[in-house]
Motif scaffolding. Structure first.
Motif, PDB file in Angstrom:
ATOM      1  N   UNK A   1       0.833  -1.205   0.000  1.00 42.37           N
ATOM      2  CA  UNK A   1       0.000   0.000   0.000  1.00 42.37           C
ATOM      3  C   UNK A   1       0.871   1.260   0.000  1.00 42.37           C
ATOM      4  N   UNK A   2       2.063   1.163  -0.550  1.00 42.65           N
ATOM      5  CA  UNK A   2       2.990   2.292  -0.540  1.00 42.65           C
ATOM      6  C   UNK A   2       2.482   3.444  -1.397  1.00 42.65           C
ATOM      7  N   UNK A   3       2.877   4.648  -1.002  1.00 47.00           N
ATOM      8  CA  UNK A   3       2.583   5.873  -1.767  1.00 47.00           C
ATOM      9  C   UNK A   3       1.096   6.038  -2.080  1.00 47.00           C
ATOM     10  N   UNK A   4       0.292   6.001  -1.026  1.00 50.88           N
ATOM     11  CA  UNK A   4      -1.156   6.121  -1.183  1.00 50.88           C
ATOM     12  C   UNK A   4      -1.782   7.217  -0.324  1.00 50.88           C
ATOM     13  N   UNK A   5      -0.945   8.083   0.262  1.00 54.68           N
ATOM     14  CA  UNK A   5      -1.448   9.203   1.069  1.00 54.68           C
ATOM     15  C   UNK A   5      -2.398   8.713   2.181  1.00 54.68           C
ATOM     16  N   UNK A   6      -1.991   7.681   2.895  1.00 53.80           N
ATOM     17  CA  UNK A   6      -2.849   7.130   3.937  1.00 53.80           C
ATOM     18  C   UNK A   6      -2.936   8.029   5.165  1.00 53.80           C
ATOM     19  N   UNK A   7      -1.882   8.753   5.452  1.00 54.69           N
ATOM     20  CA  UNK A   7      -1.840   9.678   6.590  1.00 54.69           C
ATOM     21  C   UNK A   7      -2.147   8.961   7.912  1.00 54.69           C
ATOM     22  N   UNK A   8      -2.359   9.725   8.966  1.00 57.89           N
ATOM     23  CA  UNK A   8      -2.520   9.146  10.303  1.00 57.89           C
ATOM     24  C   UNK A   8      -3.761   8.271  10.411  1.00 57.89           C
ATOM     25  N   UNK A   9      -4.863   8.692   9.793  1.00 56.04           N
ATOM     26  CA  UNK A   9      -6.102   7.911   9.867  1.00 56.04           C
ATOM     27  C   UNK A   9      -5.922   6.542   9.220  1.00 56.04           C
ATOM     28  N   UNK A  10      -5.202   6.499   8.114  1.00 61.17           N
ATOM     29  CA  UNK A  10      -4.924   5.220   7.467  1.00 61.17           C
ATOM     30  C   UNK A  10      -4.018   4.353   8.318  1.00 61.17           C
ATOM     31  N   UNK A  11      -3.029   4.978   8.959  1.00 62.91           N
ATOM     32  CA  UNK A  11      -2.129   4.244   9.851  1.00 62.91           C
ATOM     33  C   UNK A  11      -2.912   3.620  10.998  1.00 62.91           C
ATOM     34  N   UNK A  12      -3.851   4.373  11.531  1.00 68.40           N
ATOM     35  CA  UNK A  12      -4.662   3.876  12.651  1.00 68.40           C
ATOM     36  C   UNK A  12      -5.483   2.659  12.234  1.00 68.40           C
ATOM     37  N   UNK A  13      -6.061   2.710  11.020  1.00 67.65           N
ATOM     38  CA  UNK A  13      -6.878   1.587  10.538  1.00 67.65           C
ATOM     39  C   UNK A  13      -6.034   0.326  10.350  1.00 67.65           C
ATOM     40  N   UNK A  14      -4.870   0.484   9.714  1.00 65.19           N
ATOM     41  CA  UNK A  14      -3.990  -0.669   9.483  1.00 65.19           C
ATOM     42  C   UNK A  14      -3.459  -1.207  10.802  1.00 65.19           C
ATOM     43  N   UNK A  15      -3.050  -0.309  11.691  1.00 65.81           N
ATOM     44  CA  UNK A  15      -2.497  -0.732  12.980  1.00 65.81           C
ATOM     45  C   UNK A  15      -3.540  -1.457  13.826  1.00 65.81           C
ATOM     46  N   UNK A  16      -4.780  -0.988  13.756  1.00 63.68           N
ATOM     47  CA  UNK A  16      -5.855  -1.648  14.510  1.00 63.68           C
ATOM     48  C   UNK A  16      -6.043  -3.081  14.042  1.00 63.68           C
ATOM     49  N   UNK A  17      -5.938  -3.279  12.742  1.00 61.17           N
ATOM     50  CA  UNK A  17      -6.034  -4.623  12.175  1.00 61.17           C
ATOM     51  C   UNK A  17      -4.913  -5.510  12.698  1.00 61.17           C
ATOM     52  N   UNK A  18      -3.685  -4.968  12.695  1.00 57.20           N
ATOM     53  CA  UNK A  18      -2.532  -5.742  13.163  1.00 57.20           C
ATOM     54  C   UNK A  18      -2.624  -6.042  14.654  1.00 57.20           C
ATOM     55  N   UNK A  19      -3.130  -5.068  15.403  1.00 57.72           N
ATOM     56  CA  UNK A  19      -3.241  -5.224  16.849  1.00 57.72           C
ATOM     57  C   UNK A  19      -4.145  -6.396  17.210  1.00 57.72           C
ATOM     58  N   UNK A  20      -5.209  -6.555  16.434  1.00 61.03           N
ATOM     59  CA  UNK A  20      -6.165  -7.626  16.719  1.00 61.03           C
ATOM     60  C   UNK A  20      -5.736  -8.975  16.145  1.00 61.03           C
ATOM     61  N   UNK A  21      -4.635  -9.004  15.402  1.00 61.82           N
ATOM     62  CA  UNK A  21      -4.157 -10.238  14.768  1.00 61.82           C
ATOM     63  C   UNK A  21      -5.263 -10.914  13.955  1.00 61.82           C
ATOM     64  N   UNK A  22      -6.049 -10.070  13.271  1.00 65.86           N
ATOM     65  CA  UNK A  22      -7.193 -10.591  12.526  1.00 65.86           C
ATOM     66  C   UNK A  22      -6.829 -11.002  11.095  1.00 65.86           C
TER      67      UNK A  22
END
Length: 528
Positions: A191-212
């Protein structure tokens, strides 16, 4: 309904996956349409499907006059009509199974594209049954990403998806993350170079946190992640036990971000490859990462190039290398490390028993720093070092003599340095073409090139690690090749720098002379 859509076979949604599909579908609609537009959509309001089909057919007929891809839109209309024929039942929000039962991935994607008002990507449809799909630079935007997310919820074949440079924004990333909570086959995602910004980071990190998700390789380079995003990733990776490769390069992490990620390294037990190059970690951030490395027992490859870590950062990494027994590849190129910093790093190299590759190119080193690095390997009887890259450093004949001496006991070591001082004015020493030397030996002993490689292949798998090949060539006495010639030979046999000499293609070839002569002819063509 059949399992074919426009010649593309796709896995049907299982009942257990329908709810997840519908949740992403509803999320995409809620963020893309007004209440008035949503009231007109039967997938959300239970309207008559045939009436919708007629209205959409009229809309698509008008759109086709101005659309760049009329064939794709017609394809969407035809598939949607097929999906809707014979349906007398209203589709209600409360019953996702009715909405998606029996719909294939291709059909679902085409209907999602109709809903999002985006042109379907034919390459995606054609490759839904393959393990790898590359959609880099397709201009998908957030709506295009949502359509793809909807189609992939129940897909069981795609394991590697490339979505770099599509401007999907945080909006698209949120839908991708939701999809990954249901999808159990996707393992590599870019998902490189997609202007995800902080909100996108939060969404991806939440997914990783839950090991889903089942992701084990994730590329997030160049997404404007700054200090605010660091805590999300740190918290997620402290407890994540799936992700092994993470690329966070070309972002905006500064010293504070480095400190937070350093704490993560001390706890993470799974991450094997971490790329933090082209950030702004500097001294304090690198000191924290060095501290985290001391207790880390998983990370094998770390890239910290272009971070301005300086001599203090080199010191922190040197201290970490004293106790770290896992890291094998460290890249600290372009980091303003001078001779003093190199000497501090050498304190760790003198005792480290694991590091194999050290990249330090384009740092302000001189002969003094280069000598210190090679000497540290010489002092360490348990050193595993195979490559030191200081390609910008001008060396002299004294250094070359030292390197030759070290390579007598460490034949696998390759030091990539700059020009040798004095060779500009002197006639450089001529080394016979190594392939010609090997050819002469084989002719004299009536051997095949296949036999030559097989004799130094200890495992017999037709692939020899470069370090093992270099060691074998230095230690044998039959063919007189020196360190420089062996280096030249390795570059010819491993052109793509894979770290392996693969000779499996020689198995069916008979006369060695022809193989070798082919190599020589190819070399002649490359010569200016």
């Amino acid at each position: 309904m059949g399992s074919q859509s426009n010649g593309v076979s796709s896995t049907e949604c299982n009942p257990s996956e329908l709810e997840g599909t519908y949740r992403i579908y509803e999320m995409a609609v809620n963020s893309s349409f007004t209440e008035e537009e949503k009231q007109m959509n039967p997938l959300l309001t239970g309207g008559d499907m045939e009436n919708k089909s007629e209205k959409d057919a009229d809309q698509n007929e008008e759109t086709s006059n101005t659309n760049d891809c009329p064939e794709s839109v017609s394809l969407a209309d035809a598939t949607a009509e097929k999906a809707m024929q014979g349906s007398d039942t209203d589709l209600e929000v409360e019953d996702p199974e009715k909405a998606f039962a029996g719909i294939t991935g291709a059909e679902l994607y085409l209907e999602a594209c109709r809903l999002m008002e985006v042109v379907p990507v034919s390459h995606f449809i054609q490759n839904l049954t393959k393990p790898y799909i590359n959609l880099n630079h397709h201009g998908l935007g957030p709506k295009g990403a949502k359509a793809i997310a909807i189609a992939l919820v129940s897909n069981a074949t795609i394991t590697h998806l490339e979505l770099e440079d599509n401007c999907i924004l945080a909006e698209g990333a949120i839908c991708i993350a939701e999809m990954l909570r249901e999808n159990s086959s996707l393992q590599k995602l870019n998902l490189s170079n997609n202007h995800l910004d902080t909100a996108g980071a939060e969404a991806i990190a939440s997914l990783l946190l839950d090991n889903m998700s089942y992701l084990h390789a994730l590329q997030l380079s160049g997404n404007n992640f700054g200090e605010e995003a660091a805590p999300y990733f740190a918290e997620a990776l402290m407890g994540n036990y799936r992700v092994k490769e993470l690329d966070l390069s070309h972002n905006e992490f500064h010293e504070k971000g480095g400190q937070i990620l350093g704490q993560m390294l001390a706890s993470n037990t799974t991450l094997e490859i971490l790329d933090l190059s082209w950030n702004h970690l500097r001294r304090q951030g690198t000191v924290a990462l060095g501290t985290g490395l001391r207790g880390n027992e998983a990370l094998k490859i770390l890239n910290l190039s272009w971070n301005g870590i300086g001599n203090e950062g080199a010191l922190a990494l040197g201290e970490a290398l004293k106790v770290n027994h896992v890291l094998v590849h460290l890249d600290i190129s372009n980091n303003q490390i001078n001779n003093e910093g190199a000497k501090k790093l050498c304190r760790g190299l003198e005792v480290n028993e694991k590091l194999k590759i050290l990249k330090m190119a384009n740092n302000p080193l001189t002969m003094e720093g280069a000598t210190a690095l090679v000497t540290s390997v010489r002092k360490n009887p348990k050193s595993m070092m195979e490559e030191i890259n200081i390609s910008n450093v001008l060396v002299n004949e004294t250094f070359i003599k030292l390197l030759d001496l070290v390579c007598q006991t460490r034949p696998e070591l390759d030091v990539i340095h700059g020009e040798v001082e004095g060779c500009i004015t002197k006639i450089p020493k001529q080394h016979p073409n190594p392939m010609k030397v090997i050819q002469n030996y084989l002719k004299e002993h009536n051997l095949r090139l296949w036999d030559f490689f097989r004799n130094i292949d200890k495992d017999g798998n037709m692939k020899i690690p470069v370090a093992a090949f270099r060691r074998a060539m230095m230690q044998q006495s039959s063919i007189p090749l020196d360190r420089v010639q062996i280096g030249e030979l390795v570059r010819k046999l491993d052109r793509n720098q894979t770290g392996v000499v693969d000779y499996s293609h020689l198995k069916e070839q008979k006369p060695t002379q022809k193989c070798v002569e082919g190599e020589i002819e190819e070399e002649k063509k490359e010569e200016p």
